[in-house]
Structure formats: structure tokens, C-alpha cells
Design an enzyme around this catalytic site. Sequence first.
Site, PDB file in Angstrom:
ATOM      1  N   GLU A 115       4.808   6.838   1.145  1.00  0.00           N
ATOM      2  CA  GLU A 115       5.595   5.770   0.512  1.00  0.00           C
ATOM      3  C   GLU A 115       5.595   5.893  -1.014  1.00  0.00           C
ATOM      4  OE1 GLU A 115       7.391   4.301   2.500  1.00  0.00           O
ATOM      5  OE2 GLU A 115       6.327   3.909   4.377  1.00  0.00           O
ATOM      6  N   HIS A 138       0.898  -2.051  -0.283  1.00  0.00           N
ATOM      7  CA  HIS A 138       1.594  -2.146   1.007  1.00  0.00           C
ATOM      8  C   HIS A 138       0.570  -2.203   2.125  1.00  0.00           C
ATOM      9  CE1 HIS A 138       4.099  -1.260   4.439  1.00  0.00           C
ATOM     10  NE2 HIS A 138       3.538  -0.078   4.625  1.00  0.00           N
ATOM     11  N   HIS A 140      -0.090  -3.780   6.544  1.00  0.00           N
ATOM     12  CA  HIS A 140       0.508  -4.160   7.823  1.00  0.00           C
ATOM     13  C   HIS A 140      -0.154  -5.446   8.322  1.00  0.00           C
ATOM     14  CE1 HIS A 140       1.517   0.409   8.638  1.00  0.00           C
ATOM     15  NE2 HIS A 140       2.167  -0.091   7.600  1.00  0.00           N
ATOM     16  N   GLU A 168       0.164 -24.154  -2.023  1.00  0.00           N
ATOM     17  CA  GLU A 168      -0.038 -23.172  -3.100  1.00  0.00           C
ATOM     18  C   GLU A 168       1.038 -22.085  -3.103  1.00  0.00           C
ATOM     19  OE1 GLU A 168      -3.454 -20.901  -0.581  1.00  0.00           O
ATOM     20  OE2 GLU A 168      -3.370 -20.360  -2.678  1.00  0.00           O
ATOM     21  N   HIS A 209       7.355  -4.080  10.290  1.00  0.00           N
ATOM     22  CA  HIS A 209       6.525  -3.022   9.703  1.00  0.00           C
ATOM     23  C   HIS A 209       5.393  -3.587   8.843  1.00  0.00           C
ATOM     24  CE1 HIS A 209       6.305   1.138   7.574  1.00  0.00           C
ATOM     25  NE2 HIS A 209       5.228   0.430   7.296  1.00  0.00           N
TER      26      HIS A 209
HETATM   27  P1  13P Z   1       0.751   6.868   4.507  1.00  0.00           P
HETATM   28  O1  13P Z   1      -0.464   7.236   5.320  1.00  0.00           O
HETATM   29  O2  13P Z   1       1.616   8.086   4.233  1.00  0.00           O
HETATM   30  O3  13P Z   1       0.386   6.122   3.255  1.00  0.00           O
HETATM   31  O4  13P Z   1       1.658   5.915   5.391  1.00  0.00           O
HETATM   32  C1  13P Z   1       1.163   4.721   5.901  1.00  0.00           C
HETATM   33  C2  13P Z   1       2.199   3.653   6.002  1.00  0.00           C
HETATM   34  O5  13P Z   1       1.866   2.487   6.092  1.00  0.00           O
HETATM   35  C3  13P Z   1       3.635   4.039   5.985  1.00  0.00           C
HETATM   36  O6  13P Z   1       4.459   2.921   5.814  1.00  0.00           O
HETATM   37 ZN    ZN Z   2       3.466   1.024   6.416  1.00  0.00          ZN
END
Ligand code: 13P
Ligand code: ZN
Length: 281
Positions: A115, A138, A140, A168, A209
Site C-alpha cells: 500500500e 491502515h 483491519h 467525542e 477491507h
Molecule cells: P502489506 O503486507 O503489503 O502491507 O499488505 C497488507 C494489507 O493490509 C493490504 O491492504
Molecule cells: Zn489492508
Amino acid sequence: MKVLEAKFVEGFMRMANDGWEQGWHERNGGNLSYRIKPEEVDSVKEEFVAGDWREIGTEVKDLAGEYFLVTGSGKYFRNVIIDPTDSIGIIEVDETGSKYRIVWGFVNGGRPTSELPSHLMNLEVCKKRDAEIRVVYHCHPTNVIALTYVLPLEDEIFTREIWEMATECPIVFSKGIGVVPWMVPGGRDIAVATSEIMATKDVAVWAHHGMFVCGTDFDIAFGLMHTVEKAAEVLVKVLSMTNKKRQTIQPDEFRALNAPFGVQINEECLYEKKSDIIGER
Ligand code: 13P
Ligand code: ZN
């Protein structure tokens, strides 16, 4: 100074581990980047060994010549604190803003996160609106992802439903959340879509995602992720009981937060609701 002794590297590693402990980083899920300050680069550059220039996959002219600490592609957040030189690395962006080279870390032949286009394009647009923004994160997070199956994928509705779950929220991310529909991860297209949101907002959700946030430091970025995901968890609990709210925070009540907290809550998300069904306008 050794890279691993630098405070910004310690902060980066602590944040990666905090994210792992929250359960936001199954396997290699998620990635983290930090735009290193010039004086921090100077303090550790004696340890740099430059590798070959490689294509970023997009262009970030306004980041030319800057250095970034990033997690590696396929690397696990749970391993960052026990094996940092394998899991993370420092890269330098060239003078055209289209290439990078590794100058530290990724010792076993690793490379930056897949990413990287999203991270760098986000860091570029964020720098334009506030030069102090240095962290892009980023992950999940379970509850936010779950909500992308049941809430409309519209910025205003998604934001409003999350805001109503914790007072908040509109104070912490007063510009709201942008939503990117499902897209193939890891390339320029999703990076462009995300950076269009990050040009004005601090939070972007990737449908089915995960989520991206930015911040001026590790505490701010991590705290923002935590705040959104906590509110999403409350909404998942509410939705598990009912699809309607008996009572909630009203638009004028949100507006009443502006003056005391010194924020300007995004009016686009304060529409008058015609329905008490969650996710309907
Ligand atoms: P990477 O291991 O390449 O950072 O990818 C993980 C991910 O969350 C892709 O969206
Ligand atoms: Zn991801």
C-alpha cells in the site's frame, strides 16, 4: 545514533504493537508509515546504506527527497517489536517523486508495504493541508469492516451513524469519514480514491477491507483509529438489538459542541433525519 535507538522509531514500533494487541492486524494485515523530520533523518543517517531505485507506482512530487519509516509488505505487525530490522524499513523518495530506495531495514530482502502508493499519496495531500501531519495508518478493524456490509457506503450517512455512537467522535474527527467503495487494494487507483478523501478528512474507510487514518503523531493517529473503531463497536451492538434508535444525539446538539470544543462539525453530515431506522436519512 542507531536507528533503533531513535525516539520516532520507538514510537512507530510501539504503535504497531498496540495495533496488534487491539486485534486489528491478523497475519500481515495493515501497514504504517511515518514521514521523518529532517533533524530525525540527520540523527540516524550514519547507519543508512542505499539500495537500488525502484518505482513507487505513482508520483508524489511534493515528497521528493523525503525519508519515510514504513512497515514491510507481507510482514506481521506482531513481529515488529521482536524483529524490527526484518519487519520495517526506511526509504528515501527521489527528486522526481516517482522512485524510492531502501536505506535501512528490510534486512532479509523485504520491501515496503504493497500500500505504499496509498501511504505516500495520503502523506502528500495531508502535508499540503497541514505540514505537521506525518503518520498514515491502515488496519483491519472488525467493527468498522462489519458496518460496511450494512450501512450505505455514503460519506455523510456513514459519518453520522458513527458520530451518534459517541459524543467525542464529532470533536475528534469533525470533518467526518470518507468511504471508498470496494476496490482492488495495493495499487494507484485505490491510492487516488483514498487521497481524494484525505485531502480534506482524517479518516477513510475501505469497504469490506479496513480503514486509513492520518495524524500529526503516533498518539493522534492511533487514538483516532481507536475512537472510530470503538464507536463502530457500539453501533454493531445497537444493531444487534434493533435497527431503530429510541433516542440519539440531535443535529442541534452536535452544533452545540462547536464553540466549547473549538471545532467546526461538518454540516453536510447534520441533515434532518426522516427515519429512525439506522442507516436511513
Ligand atoms: P502489506 O503486507 O503489503 O502491507 O499488505 C497488507 C494489507 O493490509 C493490504 O491492504
Ligand atoms: Zn489492508
